[in-house]
Design a protein around this motif. Sequence first.
Motif, PDB file in Angstrom:
ATOM      1  N   TYR A  25       0.779  -0.949   0.517  1.00  0.00           N
ATOM      2  CA  TYR A  25       0.024  -0.182   0.111  1.00  0.00           C
ATOM      3  C   TYR A  25       0.921   1.059  -0.130  1.00  0.00           C
ATOM      4  O   TYR A  25       0.786   2.390  -0.652  1.00  0.00           O
ATOM      5  CB  TYR A  25      -1.109  -0.083   1.300  1.00  0.00           C
ATOM      6  N   THR A  26       1.582   1.622   0.629  1.00  0.00           N
ATOM      7  CA  THR A  26       3.126   2.505   0.840  1.00  0.00           C
ATOM      8  C   THR A  26       3.742   2.396  -0.338  1.00  0.00           C
ATOM      9  O   THR A  26       3.775   3.582  -0.716  1.00  0.00           O
ATOM     10  CB  THR A  26       3.725   2.257   2.033  1.00  0.00           C
ATOM     11  N   ARG A  27       3.940   1.222  -1.280  1.00  0.00           N
ATOM     12  CA  ARG A  27       4.647   1.711  -2.340  1.00  0.00           C
ATOM     13  C   ARG A  27       3.930   2.541  -3.234  1.00  0.00           C
ATOM     14  O   ARG A  27       4.510   2.831  -4.257  1.00  0.00           O
ATOM     15  CB  ARG A  27       4.891   0.298  -2.191  1.00  0.00           C
ATOM     16  N   GLN A  28       3.098   1.742  -3.187  1.00  0.00           N
ATOM     17  CA  GLN A  28       1.895   2.569  -4.691  1.00  0.00           C
ATOM     18  C   GLN A  28       1.526   4.106  -4.396  1.00  0.00           C
ATOM     19  O   GLN A  28       1.730   4.514  -5.398  1.00  0.00           O
ATOM     20  CB  GLN A  28       0.737   1.658  -4.223  1.00  0.00           C
ATOM     21  N   MET A  29       1.316   3.906  -3.291  1.00  0.00           N
ATOM     22  CA  MET A  29       1.759   5.096  -2.580  1.00  0.00           C
ATOM     23  C   MET A  29       2.839   6.303  -3.650  1.00  0.00           C
ATOM     24  O   MET A  29       2.428   7.336  -3.828  1.00  0.00           O
ATOM     25  CB  MET A  29       1.226   5.541  -0.866  1.00  0.00           C
ATOM     26  N   ALA A  30       3.835   5.495  -3.336  1.00  0.00           N
ATOM     27  CA  ALA A  30       5.061   5.984  -3.622  1.00  0.00           C
ATOM     28  C   ALA A  30       5.402   6.004  -5.119  1.00  0.00           C
ATOM     29  O   ALA A  30       5.721   7.805  -5.777  1.00  0.00           O
ATOM     30  CB  ALA A  30       6.688   5.527  -3.050  1.00  0.00           C
ATOM     31  N   HIS A  31       4.737   5.269  -6.013  1.00  0.00           N
ATOM     32  CA  HIS A  31       4.654   5.334  -7.002  1.00  0.00           C
ATOM     33  C   HIS A  31       4.263   6.203  -8.036  1.00  0.00           C
ATOM     34  O   HIS A  31       4.193   6.374  -8.664  1.00  0.00           O
ATOM     35  CB  HIS A  31       3.969   3.632  -6.988  1.00  0.00           C
ATOM     36  N   PHE A  32       2.575   6.443  -7.287  1.00  0.00           N
ATOM     37  CA  PHE A  32       2.348   7.210  -8.100  1.00  0.00           C
ATOM     38  C   PHE A  32       2.848   9.082  -7.973  1.00  0.00           C
ATOM     39  O   PHE A  32       2.187   9.393  -8.791  1.00  0.00           O
ATOM     40  CB  PHE A  32       0.381   6.563  -7.494  1.00  0.00           C
ATOM     41  N   HIS A  33       2.966   8.911  -6.190  1.00  0.00           N
ATOM     42  CA  HIS A  33       3.404  10.494  -6.180  1.00  0.00           C
ATOM     43  C   HIS A  33       4.297  10.793  -7.304  1.00  0.00           C
ATOM     44  O   HIS A  33       4.635  11.671  -7.580  1.00  0.00           O
ATOM     45  CB  HIS A  33       3.515  10.368  -4.501  1.00  0.00           C
ATOM     46  N   LEU A  34       5.674   9.866  -7.442  1.00  0.00           N
ATOM     47  CA  LEU A  34       6.677   9.858  -7.684  1.00  0.00           C
ATOM     48  C   LEU A  34       6.336  10.344  -9.634  1.00  0.00           C
ATOM     49  O   LEU A  34       6.705  11.300 -10.235  1.00  0.00           O
ATOM     50  CB  LEU A  34       7.602   8.263  -7.898  1.00  0.00           C
ATOM     51  N   LYS A  35       5.568   9.349 -10.149  1.00  0.00           N
ATOM     52  CA  LYS A  35       4.614   9.848 -11.606  1.00  0.00           C
ATOM     53  C   LYS A  35       4.029  10.977 -12.081  1.00  0.00           C
ATOM     54  O   LYS A  35       3.964  12.194 -12.551  1.00  0.00           O
ATOM     55  CB  LYS A  35       3.265   8.401 -11.430  1.00  0.00           C
ATOM     56  N   ALA A  38       4.471  13.174  -9.517  1.00  0.00           N
ATOM     57  CA  ALA A  38       5.513  14.249  -8.948  1.00  0.00           C
ATOM     58  C   ALA A  38       6.419  15.243 -10.794  1.00  0.00           C
ATOM     59  O   ALA A  38       6.494  16.031 -11.051  1.00  0.00           O
ATOM     60  CB  ALA A  38       6.756  14.429  -8.045  1.00  0.00           C
ATOM     61  N   ARG A  39       6.514  13.898 -11.912  1.00  0.00           N
ATOM     62  CA  ARG A  39       7.522  14.400 -12.584  1.00  0.00           C
ATOM     63  C   ARG A  39       6.117  14.567 -13.726  1.00  0.00           C
ATOM     64  O   ARG A  39       6.910  15.500 -15.306  1.00  0.00           O
ATOM     65  CB  ARG A  39       8.289  12.681 -13.109  1.00  0.00           C
ATOM     66  N   ALA A  40       5.315  14.142 -13.826  1.00  0.00           N
ATOM     67  CA  ALA A  40       4.337  14.861 -14.768  1.00  0.00           C
ATOM     68  C   ALA A  40       3.783  16.198 -14.983  1.00  0.00           C
ATOM     69  O   ALA A  40       4.371  16.764 -15.855  1.00  0.00           O
ATOM     70  CB  ALA A  40       2.937  13.856 -15.024  1.00  0.00           C
ATOM     71  N   TRP A  41       3.509  16.188 -13.702  1.00  0.00           N
ATOM     72  CA  TRP A  41       3.207  18.375 -13.238  1.00  0.00           C
ATOM     73  C   TRP A  41       3.957  18.354 -12.245  1.00  0.00           C
ATOM     74  O   TRP A  41       3.537  19.963 -11.903  1.00  0.00           O
ATOM     75  CB  TRP A  41       1.974  17.646 -13.146  1.00  0.00           C
ATOM     76  N   GLY A  42       3.617  17.582 -11.307  1.00  0.00           N
ATOM     77  CA  GLY A  42       3.661  17.618  -9.603  1.00  0.00           C
ATOM     78  C   GLY A  42       5.472  18.924  -9.317  1.00  0.00           C
ATOM     79  O   GLY A  42       4.817  20.042  -9.116  1.00  0.00           O
ATOM     80  N   ASP A  43       6.490  18.883  -9.880  1.00  0.00           N
ATOM     81  CA  ASP A  43       7.589  19.101  -9.534  1.00  0.00           C
ATOM     82  C   ASP A  43       7.422  21.063 -10.362  1.00  0.00           C
ATOM     83  O   ASP A  43       7.499  22.075  -9.419  1.00  0.00           O
ATOM     84  CB  ASP A  43       8.763  18.514 -10.236  1.00  0.00           C
ATOM     85  N   GLU A  44       7.002  20.868 -11.656  1.00  0.00           N
ATOM     86  CA  GLU A  44       6.682  21.962 -12.201  1.00  0.00           C
ATOM     87  C   GLU A  44       5.957  22.675 -11.408  1.00  0.00           C
ATOM     88  O   GLU A  44       5.569  24.169 -11.466  1.00  0.00           O
ATOM     89  CB  GLU A  44       6.951  22.033 -13.748  1.00  0.00           C
ATOM     90  N   LEU A  47       9.027  17.066  -5.261  1.00  0.00           N
ATOM     91  CA  LEU A  47       8.654  15.848  -4.972  1.00  0.00           C
ATOM     92  C   LEU A  47       9.144  14.542  -3.929  1.00  0.00           C
ATOM     93  O   LEU A  47       8.412  14.918  -3.327  1.00  0.00           O
ATOM     94  CB  LEU A  47       7.148  16.199  -5.550  1.00  0.00           C
ATOM     95  N   ALA A  48      10.361  14.504  -5.084  1.00  0.00           N
ATOM     96  CA  ALA A  48      10.329  12.434  -5.005  1.00  0.00           C
ATOM     97  C   ALA A  48      11.126  12.420  -3.415  1.00  0.00           C
ATOM     98  O   ALA A  48      10.846  11.730  -2.250  1.00  0.00           O
ATOM     99  CB  ALA A  48      11.169  12.568  -5.480  1.00  0.00           C
TER     100      ALA A  48
END
Length: 326
Positions: free
Chosen positions: A284-294, A296-302, A308-309
């Motif tokens: 469950y926690t790994r999946q949170m990290a997976h989608f957070h990174l996804k 972050a890279r797509a739009w969150g960091d910008e 955000l990683a």
Amino acid sequence: MKIAFVGKGGSGKTTLSSLFIRHLAAVGAPTVAVDADINQHLGAALGLDETEAAALPALGEHLPLIKEYLRGTNPRITSAETMIKTTPPGEGSRLLRVREDNPVYDACARPVELDGGAVRLMVTGPFTDADLGVACYHSKTGAVELCLNHLVDGPGEYVVVDMTAGSDSFASGMFTRFDITFLVAEPTRKGVSVYRQYKEYARDFGVTLKVVGNKVQGPDDLDFLRAEVGEDLLVAVGHSDWVRAMEKGRPPRFDLLEEPNRHALRLLHSAADATYESRDPERYTRQMAHFHLKNARAWGDERTGADLAAQIDPGFVLGESVTASA
């Protein structure tokens, strides 16, 4: 237990989720109900009139408060402004619990009395045409995901989310936040096409998916669903005079719901409870990290101007064992 109801528009998803919430209230189970659907009909299905439903506070309008509370003293999150809908908890984060009182519930939840029991109801807030496809829309559903990411619940506690249709939950990862997902499907080609789409998206994420057949009128309808969804079909529901009266705003006492439909709700309850033993907090926690990174890279960091990683705490696992310390 975290439970989602999904399905295409008009399938009866909100009606069935409201019946299940009423069932949980009737047996005295602590329950938080969340309307995350674009159409915002759950309050009315739980008996609120138009004025009461319109007065419910919107999660989307309290997003700054939610973020500030949840980040707590987590040193990896430098400000609430850098939190996005997928931000995971870590050491120092504040967590939400079903039975507690906290500033998020104070601002965003309201009690709804149901036949002697009560549930907490939270809503994303009304959507407009201007919301769709822009950040405002995502922030409204994102408030739900952020709360789910920080939620700790135990056996006999329930969070029931009436989900919106469409692909947004797949892009963000919200579809992985539940112990079980009930997909409400009519016995039609369109009804089962939603099932196939959801099954395909969820295939690689260990999502427990069960189909609830609705508007089933006879053996032919039941045979059709069995042929199309196989062992994923949990139960089928037919016509209900009780539901018809509820939709007119005049629901009888809940204990007068027809016995076949009461039996169906008990099956949903048992199916949800059965998933508790198969919970995997690390996955469950790994999946949170997976989608957070996804995200972050797509739009969150910008969007935030932050890396955000760095918010991911590699040593943190969200589970009941962290309740006392977080």
